[in-house]
Design an enzyme around this catalytic site. Sequence first.
Site, PDB file in Angstrom:
ATOM      1  N   HIS A   4       0.861  -1.188   0.000  1.00 39.31           N
ATOM      2  CA  HIS A   4       0.000   0.000   0.000  1.00 39.31           C
ATOM      3  C   HIS A   4       0.891   1.230   0.000  1.00 39.31           C
ATOM      4  O   HIS A   4       1.943   1.228   0.647  1.00 39.31           O
ATOM      5  CB  HIS A   4      -0.904   0.014   1.245  1.00 39.31           C
ATOM      6  N   ASP A  49      -8.007  -5.360   0.138  1.00 42.23           N
ATOM      7  CA  ASP A  49      -8.465  -6.156  -0.996  1.00 42.23           C
ATOM      8  C   ASP A  49      -8.084  -7.619  -0.886  1.00 42.23           C
ATOM      9  O   ASP A  49      -8.614  -8.457  -1.617  1.00 42.23           O
ATOM     10  CB  ASP A  49      -7.894  -5.588  -2.293  1.00 42.23           C
TER      11      ASP A  49
HETATM   12  N1  ACO Z   1       4.184  -7.709  -4.803  1.00 42.68           N
HETATM   13  C1  ACO Z   1       5.525  -7.715  -4.974  1.00 42.68           C
HETATM   14  N2  ACO Z   1       6.298  -6.632  -4.848  1.00 42.68           N
HETATM   15  C2  ACO Z   1       5.701  -5.468  -4.543  1.00 42.68           C
HETATM   16  C3  ACO Z   1       4.307  -5.380  -4.344  1.00 42.68           C
HETATM   17  C4  ACO Z   1       3.538  -6.555  -4.474  1.00 42.68           C
HETATM   18  N3  ACO Z   1       2.224  -6.522  -4.303  1.00 42.68           N
HETATM   19  N4  ACO Z   1       3.976  -4.095  -4.040  1.00 42.68           N
HETATM   20  C5  ACO Z   1       5.110  -3.407  -4.056  1.00 42.68           C
HETATM   21  N5  ACO Z   1       6.165  -4.222  -4.359  1.00 42.68           N
HETATM   22  C6  ACO Z   1       7.579  -3.841  -4.404  1.00 42.68           C
HETATM   23  C7  ACO Z   1       7.871  -3.067  -5.698  1.00 42.68           C
HETATM   24  O1  ACO Z   1       8.328  -3.925  -6.720  1.00 42.68           O
HETATM   25  C8  ACO Z   1       8.929  -2.100  -5.232  1.00 42.68           C
HETATM   26  O2  ACO Z   1      10.160  -2.810  -5.204  1.00 42.68           O
HETATM   27  P1  ACO Z   1      11.545  -2.019  -5.512  1.00 42.68           P
HETATM   28  O3  ACO Z   1      11.673  -0.995  -4.418  1.00 42.68           O
HETATM   29  O4  ACO Z   1      12.570  -3.095  -5.446  1.00 42.68           O
HETATM   30  O5  ACO Z   1      11.378  -1.411  -6.871  1.00 42.68           O
HETATM   31  C9  ACO Z   1       8.564  -1.786  -3.784  1.00 42.68           C
HETATM   32  O6  ACO Z   1       7.792  -2.922  -3.342  1.00 42.68           O
HETATM   33  C10 ACO Z   1       7.727  -0.523  -3.622  1.00 42.68           C
HETATM   34  O7  ACO Z   1       6.625  -0.611  -4.514  1.00 42.68           O
HETATM   35  P2  ACO Z   1       5.993   0.646  -5.246  1.00 42.68           P
HETATM   36  O8  ACO Z   1       5.282   0.185  -6.485  1.00 42.68           O
HETATM   37  O9  ACO Z   1       6.998   1.717  -5.390  1.00 42.68           O
HETATM   38  O10 ACO Z   1       4.936   1.096  -4.164  1.00 42.68           O
HETATM   39  P3  ACO Z   1       3.731   2.056  -4.431  1.00 42.68           P
HETATM   40  O11 ACO Z   1       3.472   2.752  -3.162  1.00 42.68           O
HETATM   41  O12 ACO Z   1       3.952   2.903  -5.638  1.00 42.68           O
HETATM   42  O13 ACO Z   1       2.552   1.062  -4.824  1.00 42.68           O
HETATM   43  C11 ACO Z   1       0.739  -0.420  -4.686  1.00 42.68           C
HETATM   44  C12 ACO Z   1       1.556   0.648  -3.954  1.00 42.68           C
HETATM   45  C13 ACO Z   1       0.271   0.102  -6.056  1.00 42.68           C
HETATM   46  C14 ACO Z   1      -0.530  -0.707  -3.863  1.00 42.68           C
HETATM   47  C15 ACO Z   1       1.581  -1.698  -4.846  1.00 42.68           C
HETATM   48  O14 ACO Z   1       2.003  -2.194  -3.595  1.00 42.68           O
HETATM   49  C16 ACO Z   1       0.862  -2.799  -5.633  1.00 42.68           C
HETATM   50  O15 ACO Z   1       0.910  -2.795  -6.876  1.00 42.68           O
HETATM   51  N6  ACO Z   1       0.170  -3.757  -4.911  1.00 42.68           N
HETATM   52  C17 ACO Z   1      -0.618  -4.767  -5.566  1.00 42.68           C
HETATM   53  C18 ACO Z   1      -1.947  -4.181  -6.016  1.00 42.68           C
HETATM   54  C19 ACO Z   1      -2.891  -3.930  -4.848  1.00 42.68           C
HETATM   55  O16 ACO Z   1      -3.084  -4.785  -3.996  1.00 42.68           O
HETATM   56  N7  ACO Z   1      -3.510  -2.733  -4.845  1.00 42.68           N
HETATM   57  C20 ACO Z   1      -4.511  -2.379  -3.825  1.00 42.68           C
HETATM   58  C21 ACO Z   1      -4.129  -1.106  -3.157  1.00 42.68           C
HETATM   59  S1  ACO Z   1      -5.227  -0.806  -1.821  1.00 42.68           S
HETATM   60  C22 ACO Z   1      -6.555  -0.064  -2.478  1.00 42.68           C
HETATM   61  O17 ACO Z   1      -6.565   0.524  -3.529  1.00 42.68           O
HETATM   62  C23 ACO Z   1      -7.773  -0.206  -1.698  1.00 42.68           C
END
Ligand code: ACO
Length: 433
Positions: free
Chosen positions: A311, A368
């Site tokens: 998140h 979620d």
């Molecule tokens: N699985 C694996 N790796 C992940 C995940 C994941 N679900 N989420 C983040 N990471 C990793 C990224 O690859 C990144 O790694 P790095 O630093 O080596 O490049 C690091 O964690 C940070 O991730 P970001 O994408 O920079 O984090 P951001 O804050 O931009 O994204 C997000 C948050 C979009 C929710 C992300 O965690 C994601 O895509 N999760 C899966 C989708 C999801 O569950 N979304 C629901 C959000 S809650 C809502 O809307 C109610």
Amino acid sequence: MENKIVNTGSAKLTIGEDSYDLPIYSGSMGAPAVDVRALHKLSGHFTFDPGYTSTCSTESQITFIDGGKGQLLHRGYSIEDLAENCDFMEVAYLMMNGELPNKEQFAEFDEKITSHTMLHEQVERFFHGFRRDAHPMAMICGTTGALSAFYHDETDIAENEARDLAMMRLIAKMPTICARAYKYSIGQPHVYPDNSLNYAENFLKMCFGVPAETYEVNPVIAKTMNKIFILHADHEQNASTSTVRLAGSSGANPYACIAAGIACLWGPSHGGANEACLNMLQEIGSVDRIPEFIARAKDKQDPFRLMGFGHRVYKNFDPRSRVMQKASHELLDELGISNPILDVAKELERIALEDEYFIAKKLYPNVDFYSGIVLSALGFPTSMFTVLFALARTVGWISQWNEMLEDPSQRIGRPRQLYTGAPARSLVPMDKR
Ligand code: ACO
């Protein structure tokens, strides 16, 4: 809204030879913020923050999140308390008015909402314009936007009463629109709202009732539905809420603004994640395949992410996911449903929480992760998951929209950019290119 930010100091920014004093503001809770509004005028510089990771777009008094602590408060009340003790309409009242209603206030509010649950009969024609296999999110986005055509002239957003009416209408009609989209997608007739039922019960009846039979609301299912609505009611300045505010900042029609929020929510990185999460759990299928998917999530060459994990704000447990986890266990126990996907979910959660990659990146289950399991146990197909999220979030969107319009410091939202395209150049006519 009365502005309540307090000037608590100043920050010095040095660019080359020049220094600038920028005011620091504090709210009632959370991190203070440096006011950079004058920066461009003073120094000719912009700030660069794509994705708004360090930018407050507004002052707000509705919702507070402490991502580090895993805390979510609406008007000061914890999400756990609200989900355990309130009817969704109490929470809607709280969001819109700042305080929980007493009995009389609640009855009056509830009556106002129920008097707007029906759709103009011509809205029915919009549904018939969609292909029968249209995604329900596409239908609710289009139909909510279309409401602006029904209520445009009387929606003078400068007037408190007109704004109130638009808010009531949106909250009241959203379940009817969402249920209608569902019925259309499965080829069943529209079930009209039943104002003798509460908000969650009425929605369930419109989704699962048929005109030929009497529909008995299952109280366990209605209680869970109510909880799911509360959990999704608001989440401060997330992508869809910011979209609603940005659209509304130009003075646009509120129904069109909510349609913009629905469009933003649809994406898999936002509200679409619960659908993606359940699809992922089904694809994993059995506990023994989990390590393969964990390995893929960690592989930088693989775009796969564990849906329902991570998140932008919560770097600790998402408090909503705890309530949802408990609700999913209670619901499946009470309905006597055994779901192998729940076993996969539990094991995936356990493994990910012990895995160094997920610990180091502070990736915890978000709301979620469990909501898809609960919603499918309630009988909804995956295509309806984000629709239910949009239904509940309408309460937050419209409260935030109203707060923005009441804010004396409100201006049209207009971010700037760091241009890296071609420099100014002369055009060469086509025959000379
Ligand atoms: N699985 C694996 N790796 C992940 C995940 C994941 N679900 N989420 C983040 N990471 C990793 C990224 O690859 C990144 O790694 P790095 O630093 O080596 O490049 C690091 O964690 C940070 O991730 P970001 O994408 O920079 O984090 P951001 O804050 O931009 O994204 C997000 C948050 C979009 C929710 C992300 O965690 C994601 O895509 N999760 C899966 C989708 C999801 O569950 N979304 C629901 C959000 S809650 C809502 O809307 C109610």
